[in-house]
Write an enzyme that holds these catalytic residues in place. Structure first.
Site, mmCIF file in Angstrom:
data_model
loop_
_atom_site.group_PDB
_atom_site.id
_atom_site.type_symbol
_atom_site.label_atom_id
_atom_site.label_comp_id
_atom_site.label_asym_id
_atom_site.label_seq_id
_atom_site.Cartn_x
_atom_site.Cartn_y
_atom_site.Cartn_z
ATOM 1 N N THR A 2 0.503 -1.025 0.317
ATOM 2 C CA THR A 2 -0.245 -0.168 0.358
ATOM 3 C C THR A 2 0.892 1.722 0.233
ATOM 4 O OG1 THR A 2 -1.584 -1.144 1.789
ATOM 5 C CG2 THR A 2 -1.504 1.188 1.941
ATOM 6 N N ARG A 20 -14.104 -7.056 0.254
ATOM 7 C CA ARG A 20 -13.711 -7.196 1.353
ATOM 8 C C ARG A 20 -12.910 -5.430 0.896
ATOM 9 N NH1 ARG A 20 -8.145 -5.138 2.300
ATOM 10 N NH2 ARG A 20 -7.850 -6.445 3.660
ATOM 11 N N VAL A 21 -12.939 -4.925 1.783
ATOM 12 C CA VAL A 21 -12.441 -3.424 2.221
ATOM 13 C C VAL A 21 -11.489 -3.484 3.351
ATOM 14 C CG1 VAL A 21 -12.818 -0.584 2.409
ATOM 15 C CG2 VAL A 21 -14.632 -2.277 1.183
ATOM 16 N N GLY A 22 -10.572 -2.623 2.802
ATOM 17 C CA GLY A 22 -9.049 -2.667 4.801
ATOM 18 C C GLY A 22 -9.134 -1.057 4.886
ATOM 19 N N ASP A 23 -8.230 -0.519 5.461
ATOM 20 C CA ASP A 23 -8.135 0.234 6.244
ATOM 21 C C ASP A 23 -8.064 1.633 5.381
ATOM 22 O OD1 ASP A 23 -5.846 -1.472 6.403
ATOM 23 O OD2 ASP A 23 -4.895 0.622 7.673
ATOM 24 N N THR A 77 0.126 1.228 6.991
ATOM 25 C CA THR A 77 -0.359 0.038 5.790
ATOM 26 C C THR A 77 -0.103 -1.237 7.021
ATOM 27 O OG1 THR A 77 1.920 -1.158 4.448
ATOM 28 C CG2 THR A 77 2.501 0.399 5.856
ATOM 29 N N GLY A 78 -0.568 -1.884 6.341
ATOM 30 C CA GLY A 78 -0.670 -3.650 7.295
ATOM 31 C C GLY A 78 -2.004 -3.955 7.633
ATOM 32 N N GLY A 110 -5.158 -4.454 7.516
ATOM 33 C CA GLY A 110 -6.404 -4.447 7.144
ATOM 34 C C GLY A 110 -6.595 -3.775 8.749
HETATM 35 N N1 ASP Z 1 -3.843 -1.842 4.586
HETATM 36 C C1 ASP Z 1 -3.852 -2.202 3.365
HETATM 37 C C2 ASP Z 1 -5.421 -3.365 3.457
HETATM 38 O O1 ASP Z 1 -5.289 -4.452 4.786
HETATM 39 C C3 ASP Z 1 -2.679 -3.265 3.118
HETATM 40 C C4 ASP Z 1 -1.322 -2.824 3.033
HETATM 41 O O2 ASP Z 1 -1.265 -1.963 3.472
HETATM 42 O O3 ASP Z 1 -0.246 -3.108 1.879
HETATM 43 O O4 ASP Z 1 -5.751 -3.083 2.145
#
Ligand code: ASP
Length: 309
Positions: free
Chosen positions: A176, A204-207, A227-228, A230
Site C-alpha cells: 500500500t 473486502r475493504v481494508g483500512d 500500512t498493515g 487492514g
Molecule cells: N492496509 C492494507 C489493506 O489491508 C494493506 C497494506 O497496507 O498493504 O488493505
C-alpha cells in the site's frame, strides 16, 4: 516560515532481506525518491500539503512495484479492486473511494470526491459512475497486469486464504502507498492508496480508504497514512488513535506514533506501520515489521529513503 516536510511509504510488507537484490533495492529506492522529490518540490514552491500528498502518491501508483494503481494485486475473481483516501488537516475535508477498477490514479478520484461532491466516501459502481461523470478514462485491464502479482495470485487462487500484507512468505511483494505532508503555512494532509490483499473476495475493504483507520489529518494533531493488516488497523482505529494520544494525552508525534505501532496495535494482533507528520513539520515513521518502504524530506535539511530498520 513554517518548517515544511513530507514523508511517504510504499508498504510495510517488504521483501525479506535475503530476497532483495541490489538491483531491485535500487529500483524501489529510485521510485520512492522520485515521489518524495515531487511532493517536496510542491511544498518548496509554496504549494499545499494536499497537492503534495496527491502528486507523491500518483508517482507510487504509476509504478508496478507497489500495491496501488498499476501494481494493484489480484482479487479472487482475477480483477483489481482499489481503495484510496485523502484528508485535509486544515478544513477536515476528506474524500475516499473503494472497490474501484480501471482507474489509473485512485488518489485523484478520492480528491475529486472531496472537492467535487457533497460526500466523503463513494464505493463500487457509484464511485465508478462518479469517475465517469468527471471524465476519468477507464484503463484496459492489461494496464494493471503484472506477472509477479499474477503468480502470487495463482499460488493461492483456489484456497480460502487471502494474502496479508505482511505475510512471512519469502516472496511477499506488497505495498500500500501513502504520503503525509506539512506545507509552508503549517497545514497538513494525508493520502493512502491500495489494491488491498491478494485473492480478496466478498467486496473486502481494508483500512486504507477509511478515514480514521488508515488515513487521517487534523492540523491540531497530526496527519497519518497507515500500512498493515487492514482488519486490525480498522479495529484499532489506528490513524485516529495516534491523533487522540496527541490531543488527549499530550504525547509528542513520535511518542504517540510509537505507542500505537509498537504497543497498542500489537496487543490486538496487528502488524504494520505508519507515517506521520505534525503542523510543525515533525516526522515519525514507526513500523513493527521487518521493513517498510519509506522516505522523508524536510526543509530543515533532513532527508532519507529506507527499506529496512
Ligand atoms: N492496509 C492494507 C489493506 O489491508 C494493506 C497494506 O497496507 O498493504 O488493505
Amino acid at each position: 516560515m513554517n518548517t515544511f516536510s513530507i514523508a511517504i511509504h510504499g508498504g510495510a510488507g517488504t521483501l525479506v532481506k535475503g530476497m532483495m537484490t541490489a538491483d531491485l533495492e535500487a529500483q524501489y529506492k529510485s521510485v520512492l525518491k522520485a515521489a518524495l522529490d515531487t511532493g517536496y518540490a510542491i511544498l518548496e514552491n509554496g504549494g499545499t500539503s494536499i497537492d503534495a500528498v496527491e502528486k507523491a502518491v500518483i508517482i507510487l501508483e504509476d509504478s508496478h512495484l507497489f500495491n496501488a494503481g498499476k501494481g494493484a494485486v489480484f482479487t479472487a475473481d482475477e480483477t483489481h479492486e482499489m481503495d484510496a483516501s485523502i484528508m485535509d488537516g486544515q478544513s477536515l475535508n476528506a474524500g475516499a473511494v473503494s472497490l474501484i477498477s480501471g482507474i489509473k490514479n485512485p488518489v485523484s478520484l478520492a480528491k475529486d470526491v472531496m472537492e467535487k461532491s457533497e460526500h466523503v466516501f463513494l464505493a463500487g459502481e457509484g464511485a465508478m459512475q462518479f469517475a465517469k461523470m468527471n471524465a476519468y478514462k477507464i484503463e484496459d485491464v492489461s494496464y494493471f497486469y503484472d506477472e509477479f502479482r499474477h503468480n502470487q495470485w495463482l499460488e493461492i487462487k483456489d484456497t480460502d486464504s487471502f494474502q496479508l500484507d505482511h505475510a512471512t512468505k519469502k516472496d511477499s511483494k506488497f505495498g500500500t502507498v501513502g504520503a503525509v505532508a506539512c506545507d509552508q503555512n503549517g497545514n497538513i494532509a494525508a493520502a493512502t492508496s491500495t489494491g488491498g490483499m491478494t485473492n480478496k473476495k466478498f467486496g473486502r475493504v481494508g483500512d486504507s480508504p477509511m478515514i480514521g483507520a488508515g488515513n487521517y489529518a487534523n492540523n491540531k494533531t497530526c496527519a497519518i497514512s497507515c500500512t498493515g493488516s487492514g482488519e486490525f488497523f480498522i479495529r484499532g482505529v489506528v490513524a485516529y488513535d495516534v491523533a487522540c494520544l496527541i490531543e488527549h494525552k499530550e504525547m509528542s508525534l513520535e511518542e504517540a506514533a510509537n505507542e500505537v505501532i509498537h504497543k497498542r496495535i500489537l496487543e490486538i494482533g496487528g502488524d504494520g506501520g505508519l507515517i506521520a507528520v505534525d503542523a510543525k513539520g515533525n516526522i515519525a515513521m514507526p513500523f513493527n515489521t521487518e521493513g517498510m518502504y519509506r522516505g522523508s524530506k524536510s526543509s530543515n535539511g533532513a532527508e532519507e529513503v529506507l527499506i529496512y530498520k
